[in-house]
Design an enzyme around this catalytic site. Structure first.
Site, PDB file in Angstrom:
ATOM      1  N   ASP A 103     -50.084  44.893 -53.527  1.00 14.63           N
ATOM      2  CA  ASP A 103     -50.749  43.688 -54.042  1.00 14.63           C
ATOM      3  C   ASP A 103     -50.046  43.170 -55.298  1.00 14.63           C
ATOM      4  O   ASP A 103     -49.332  43.916 -55.975  1.00 14.63           O
ATOM      5  CB  ASP A 103     -52.211  44.001 -54.407  1.00 14.63           C
TER       6      ASP A 103
HETATM    7  N1  URA Z   1     -54.025  49.406 -51.301  1.00 17.88           N
HETATM    8  C1  URA Z   1     -54.442  48.360 -52.026  1.00 17.88           C
HETATM    9  O1  URA Z   1     -55.626  48.075 -52.089  1.00 17.88           O
HETATM   10  N2  URA Z   1     -53.518  47.629 -52.673  1.00 17.88           N
HETATM   11  C2  URA Z   1     -52.193  47.909 -52.653  1.00 17.88           C
HETATM   12  O2  URA Z   1     -51.397  47.205 -53.273  1.00 17.88           O
HETATM   13  C3  URA Z   1     -51.774  49.013 -51.889  1.00 17.88           C
HETATM   14  C4  URA Z   1     -52.713  49.747 -51.231  1.00 17.88           C
END
Ligand code: URA
Length: 240
Positions: free
Chosen positions: A102
């Site tokens: 993310d």
């Molecule tokens: N899980 C998440 O919620 N975000 C990420 O960036 C990676 C795994």
């Protein structure tokens, strides 16, 4: 000789499924002949074009391990023209991230132009281990973490087995640091898993991916993988 869709995917142009769609849609030509059926076998000597553009079958493979900083999107391009993880790497070859982190997640991210390895690493059946360190609002109980480990429903589907353990608690600020080890790579998986047991993730870092870590790499910086490391990754996903 290999199946056309596999060869296209191995170049890193797209996934095998997308290659099948391109073939069925009449976008692909082999040695000047349009192919729309599955199952055609080709070699790396053949000329393959997609919408008239030749795809490079013999490009050298490159592998980068990035310590992803916060505030960068994991994509090859962004319609809003924001900086992407690919922009952080000085490489003229078309590389792309292996999976997604993310915008606000930091830590281990692999980038490469090796489509075959990418597809193997992200395929759910290969169970590649990912370790996350999450800062949570609140302090989960042992029972809640056991429930998380057994699997919780996110997006209508139960998560596979995982391991969670408390690393640190801060009663004053009512926050905790929890390590979560998972083998899937679903969208926003870690945040959704903690939400499923009632906790919001305040900060998230991917500590390791297939045992690769970025402890020796500063945030926003990267290094190339060694030949030995690439071989280990192949051995990890091909032995199954
Ligand atoms: N899980 C998440 O919620 N975000 C990420 O960036 C990676 C795994």
């Amino acid at each position: 000789m290999e199946r056309l869709q596999k060869v296209i995917a191995q170049t890193g142009y797209c996934s095998r499924r997308k290659a099948e769609e391109l073939i069925q849609g009449g976008h692909v030509e082999v040695n000047g002949k349009r192919i729309t059926e599955m199952g055609v076998k080709v070699s790396f000597e053949d000329d393959i074009t997609i919408d008239g553009n030749a795809i490079n079958l013999k490009e050298d493979k490159v592998y980068y391990l990035l310590n992803k900083p916060r505030g960068i999107i994991t994509s090859t391009n962004d319609e809003k023209n924001r900086k992407t993880v690919v922009d952080l790497i000085k490489e003229t070859k078309r590389i792309y991230p292996v999976g997604r982190l993310d915008y606000d997640t930091t830590g281990v991210l692999l980038l490469t132009n090796d489509g075959e390895l990418t597809n193997l690493l992200i395929h759910p059946s290969n169970n590649v281990e990912k370790v996350y360190i999450a800062k949570l609002k609140g302090i989960p109980t042992k029972e809640e973490l056991i429930r998380l480990g057994k699997g919780v429903i996110i997006d209508g589907k139960k998560t596979s087995k995982s391991r969670a353990k408390i690393k640190k608690i801060d009663k004053k600020s009512n926050t905790s640091i929890v390590e979560l080890v998972i083998h899937e790579g679903r969208n926003h998986q870690v945040k959704k898993m903690f939400q499923a047991i009632g906790y919001d993730v305040i900060k998230l870092k991917r500590e390791s991916f297939a045992s690769l870590t970025v402890n020796d790499i500063k945030s926003g910086e990267y290094r190339e993988l060694s030949v030995k490391e690439v071989k280990r990754l192949y051995a990890l996903v091909k032995q199954k």
